[in-house]
Design an enzyme around this catalytic site. Structure first.
Site, PDB file in Angstrom:
ATOM      1  N   CYS A 197       0.815  -1.233   0.000  1.00 58.03           N
ATOM      2  CA  CYS A 197       0.000   0.000   0.000  1.00 58.03           C
ATOM      3  C   CYS A 197       0.845   1.279   0.000  1.00 58.03           C
ATOM      4  O   CYS A 197       0.330   2.365  -0.238  1.00 58.03           O
ATOM      5  CB  CYS A 197      -0.951   0.007   1.188  1.00 58.03           C
ATOM      6  SG  CYS A 197      -2.111  -1.367   1.138  1.00 58.03           S
ATOM      7  N   HIS A 241      -3.229   6.954   2.551  1.00 53.83           N
ATOM      8  CA  HIS A 241      -3.666   5.660   2.033  1.00 53.83           C
ATOM      9  C   HIS A 241      -5.048   5.320   2.584  1.00 53.83           C
ATOM     10  O   HIS A 241      -5.290   5.401   3.788  1.00 53.83           O
ATOM     11  CB  HIS A 241      -2.657   4.581   2.428  1.00 53.83           C
ATOM     12  CG  HIS A 241      -3.157   3.212   2.155  1.00 53.83           C
ATOM     13  ND1 HIS A 241      -3.580   2.822   0.898  1.00 53.83           N
ATOM     14  CD2 HIS A 241      -3.340   2.141   2.961  1.00 53.83           C
ATOM     15  CE1 HIS A 241      -3.991   1.577   0.957  1.00 53.83           C
ATOM     16  NE2 HIS A 241      -3.869   1.138   2.196  1.00 53.83           N
ATOM     17  N   ASN A 286     -10.087  -0.213  -0.251  1.00 56.84           N
ATOM     18  CA  ASN A 286      -8.630  -0.089  -0.207  1.00 56.84           C
ATOM     19  C   ASN A 286      -8.063  -0.658  -1.510  1.00 56.84           C
ATOM     20  O   ASN A 286      -8.054  -1.875  -1.701  1.00 56.84           O
ATOM     21  CB  ASN A 286      -8.122  -0.873   1.011  1.00 56.84           C
ATOM     22  CG  ASN A 286      -6.612  -0.893   1.118  1.00 56.84           C
ATOM     23  OD1 ASN A 286      -5.905  -0.468   0.206  1.00 56.84           O
ATOM     24  ND2 ASN A 286      -6.112  -1.406   2.228  1.00 56.84           N
TER      25      ASN A 286
END
Ligand code: UT7
Length: 349
Positions: A122, A264, A294
């Site tokens: 990520c 993020h 996500n």
């Protein structure tokens, strides 16, 4: 005498891409022991996009890259063939080997440019920006396409209600050109870090050299992605807040702070906690995870595209980007948002 220019990488184009298929919380609840309420309250996510069988990460990367190239061309009139570097952040490459970036460069018609993947889960997009920016300021390249693209739907355990609730597929991209630190859009610095002691918290155990393929399904579902949600949550808040503050101090925004933080997008409770740690108001924290979940390396550029489209992010804003993910890894960068010639394209393939 005018002061010498400080070389920097400057953002001059942006684009995003999401697959067509939308999976709502109710869709998940129809096949797993979960509910729309649990997912919304614990994560802030309402839906995510997933690729169809036969689609792959490079398809999203090419679509996002194409939109970023269009945006850059409209911005400064520079033809696509000026691109001499493609950096793709992904941990779901089309194949374990080779890297996906050369294929993306070829499909975009960019010729025989340097092209490689960066793997930082990520945090991948921030690491990819840092890699490309370093090459631009060193003179190794002049104009780079930097893409974050992931399709975690391809590695999630179909029976894991927690990861299925959080992750979605998507890609975002920016074009960087060699320029000067005084220009709007210049990446003003980086803070990057890692802690391999936390490697087990976010992992696909099987399929690499440690637990190699045997030709049979891996035991205990080890071929699937697994995450220890609670400790990852704590580490995400801690490391994004620390890294963001470090960068704010380093670029000299200590007094005024950033106008927007694009962190993020993993969980809205993480975003709120990071905002609290940095002493920011809710409207300064960009949120789009409610619609996309996500998207791993696609997360930060897709949130930027979304904030631009909604008017929440405007030229002149001091913007801080911060990411956290598997490795463990984390990283931040900062820029004053530039005037881009075109509105970003609608976000779907
Ligand atoms: O992108 C890289 C970084 N990743 C992240 O930042 C993710 C960070 N972690 C998180 O966002 C959260 O930890 C999760 C959203 C993954 C989980 O939320 P949580 O509040 O930490 O829940 P938990 O894992 O502690 O589980 C609490 C309960 C458990 O049930 P019991 O043991 O209390 O009976 C879980 O089994 O919630 C249950 N649960 C669910 N229930 C309904 C877990 N997932 C679900 C679900 N639906 N989807």
């Amino acid at each position: 005498m005018t002061p010498a220019a400080t070389p920097a990488a400057v953002v001059c184009g942006i684009g995003g891409s999401l697959p067509e298929t939308v999976v709502s919380n109710d869709d998940l609840a129809a096949e797993l022991d979960t509910s729309d309420e649990w997912i919304r309250v614990r994560t802030g996510i309402a839906q995510r996009h997933v690729i169809k069988p036969g689609e792959a990460t490079s398809d999203l990367a090419v679509a996002a890259g194409r939109r970023a190239l269009d945006s850059a061309r409209a911005q400064d009139g520079t033809a696509d063939d000026a691109i001499d570097l493609v950096v793709l952040a992904t941990s779901t490459p089309d194949h374990p080997c080779p890297a996906t970036a050369p294929l993306v460069a070829q499909r975009l018609g960019l010729g025989g440019v340097a092209a490689f993947d960066v793997s930082a889960v990520c945090t991948g997009f921030v690491y990819a920006l840092a890699t490309a920016a370093s090459m631009l300021t060193a003179g190794t390249a002049r104009r780079a396409l930097v893409i974050g693209a992931d399709t975690f739907s391809t590695i999630l355990d179909p029976g894991d209600r927690t990861t299925r609730a959080i992750f979605g597929d998507g890609a975002g991209a920016v074009v960087l050109r060699a320029g000067d630190a005084a220009e709007p859009g210049a990446l003003l610095g980086f803070d990057l870090g890692s802690d391999g002691a936390g490697a087990e918290m976010i992992t696909v155990r099987a399929g690499g050299s440690r637990q190699r393929s045997t030709g049979q399904p891996a035991p205990d579902g080890d071929q699937w992605f697994s995450m220890e949600g609670r400790p990852v949550f704590t580490e995400a808040v801690l490391n994004m807040s620390k890294s963001a503050q470090e960068l704010i101090d380093r670029v000299g925004w200590t007094a005024e702070g950033p106008d927007r933080v694009v962190a993020h997008q993993a969980n809205v409770r993480i975003l709120r906690a990071v905002g609290d740690q940095l002493g920011l108001d809710e409207q300064q924290i960009v949120v789009n995870l409610d619609r996309v979940g996500n998207t791993v390396a696609g997360s930060i550029p897709l949130a930027l595209v979304d904030a631009l489209a909604s008017g929440g992010l405007r030229p002149g804003h001091r913007v801080l980007l911060t990411g956290f993910g598997g490795g463990l890894t984390w990283g931040s960068t900062a820029l004053v948002w530039p005037e881009l010639a075109t509105a970003p394209h609608p976000v779907h393939v």
